[in-house]
Design a protein around this motif. Structure first.
Motif, PDB file in Angstrom:
ATOM      1  N   ARG A  45       0.835  -1.202   0.000  1.00 43.40           N
ATOM      2  CA  ARG A  45       0.000   0.000   0.000  1.00 43.40           C
ATOM      3  C   ARG A  45       0.878   1.263   0.000  1.00 43.40           C
ATOM      4  O   ARG A  45       0.644   2.202  -0.760  1.00 43.40           O
ATOM      5  N   MET A  48       2.533   1.729  -3.434  1.00 42.44           N
ATOM      6  CA  MET A  48       1.610   2.237  -4.452  1.00 42.44           C
ATOM      7  C   MET A  48       1.311   3.721  -4.234  1.00 42.44           C
ATOM      8  O   MET A  48       1.205   4.483  -5.192  1.00 42.44           O
ATOM      9  N   MET A  49       1.183   4.131  -2.970  1.00 42.54           N
ATOM     10  CA  MET A  49       0.924   5.540  -2.688  1.00 42.54           C
ATOM     11  C   MET A  49       2.124   6.402  -3.078  1.00 42.54           C
ATOM     12  O   MET A  49       1.961   7.518  -3.578  1.00 42.54           O
ATOM     13  N   GLY A  52       2.101   7.280  -6.600  1.00 44.82           N
ATOM     14  CA  GLY A  52       1.036   8.180  -7.011  1.00 44.82           C
ATOM     15  C   GLY A  52      -0.276   7.494  -7.302  1.00 44.82           C
ATOM     16  O   GLY A  52      -1.162   8.089  -7.898  1.00 44.82           O
ATOM     17  N   GLN A  53      -0.422   6.241  -6.895  1.00 51.37           N
ATOM     18  CA  GLN A  53      -1.671   5.515  -7.124  1.00 51.37           C
ATOM     19  C   GLN A  53      -2.479   5.483  -5.836  1.00 51.37           C
ATOM     20  O   GLN A  53      -1.925   5.445  -4.744  1.00 51.37           O
ATOM     21  N   LYS A  54      -3.781   5.484  -5.970  1.00 54.18           N
ATOM     22  CA  LYS A  54      -4.669   5.325  -4.819  1.00 54.18           C
ATOM     23  C   LYS A  54      -5.013   3.843  -4.738  1.00 54.18           C
ATOM     24  O   LYS A  54      -5.810   3.338  -5.528  1.00 54.18           O
ATOM     25  N   PRO A  55      -4.391   3.121  -3.810  1.00 53.31           N
ATOM     26  CA  PRO A  55      -4.597   1.667  -3.787  1.00 53.31           C
ATOM     27  C   PRO A  55      -5.946   1.284  -3.183  1.00 53.31           C
ATOM     28  O   PRO A  55      -6.306   1.723  -2.106  1.00 53.31           O
ATOM     29  N   SER A  56      -6.691   0.473  -3.922  1.00 52.36           N
ATOM     30  CA  SER A  56      -7.928  -0.088  -3.378  1.00 52.36           C
ATOM     31  C   SER A  56      -7.584  -1.450  -2.772  1.00 52.36           C
ATOM     32  O   SER A  56      -6.586  -2.080  -3.133  1.00 52.36           O
ATOM     33  N   LYS A  59      -7.274  -4.174  -5.384  1.00 53.78           N
ATOM     34  CA  LYS A  59      -6.021  -4.182  -6.142  1.00 53.78           C
ATOM     35  C   LYS A  59      -4.879  -4.750  -5.297  1.00 53.78           C
ATOM     36  O   LYS A  59      -4.038  -5.503  -5.791  1.00 53.78           O
TER      37      LYS A  59
END
Length: 75
Positions: A45, A48-49, A52-56, A59
């Protein structure tokens, strides 16, 4: 004649020691990695942050499942 036997026994003991040490170290590392996996959900997590991604959660679960499948097929 006896020096040849001493040398042969020393070489055999060395080879046996190296082989035994290798298998003991391998077993130890396999157990260590099973108890302490190199990456977990929190690390994933954070990674991914940072990218620059918003981890669900979906995912993250998918990526963890893919990594576990890859580890299982690698054995």
């Amino acid at each position: 004649m006896s020096t040849i036997w001493v040398v042969l026994i020393a070489i055999a003991a060395l080879v046996a020691g190296v082989a035994l040490g290798f298998f003991i170290a391998r077993k130890y590392m396999m157990n260590y990695l099973k108890k302490n996996p190199p990456i977990n959900e929190q690390m994933l997590r954070t990674l991914m942050m940072q990218m620059g991604q918003k981890p669900s959660q979906k995912k993250i679960n998918q990526m963890m499942r893919a990594m576990n499948n890859q580890n299982q097929s690698g054995k």
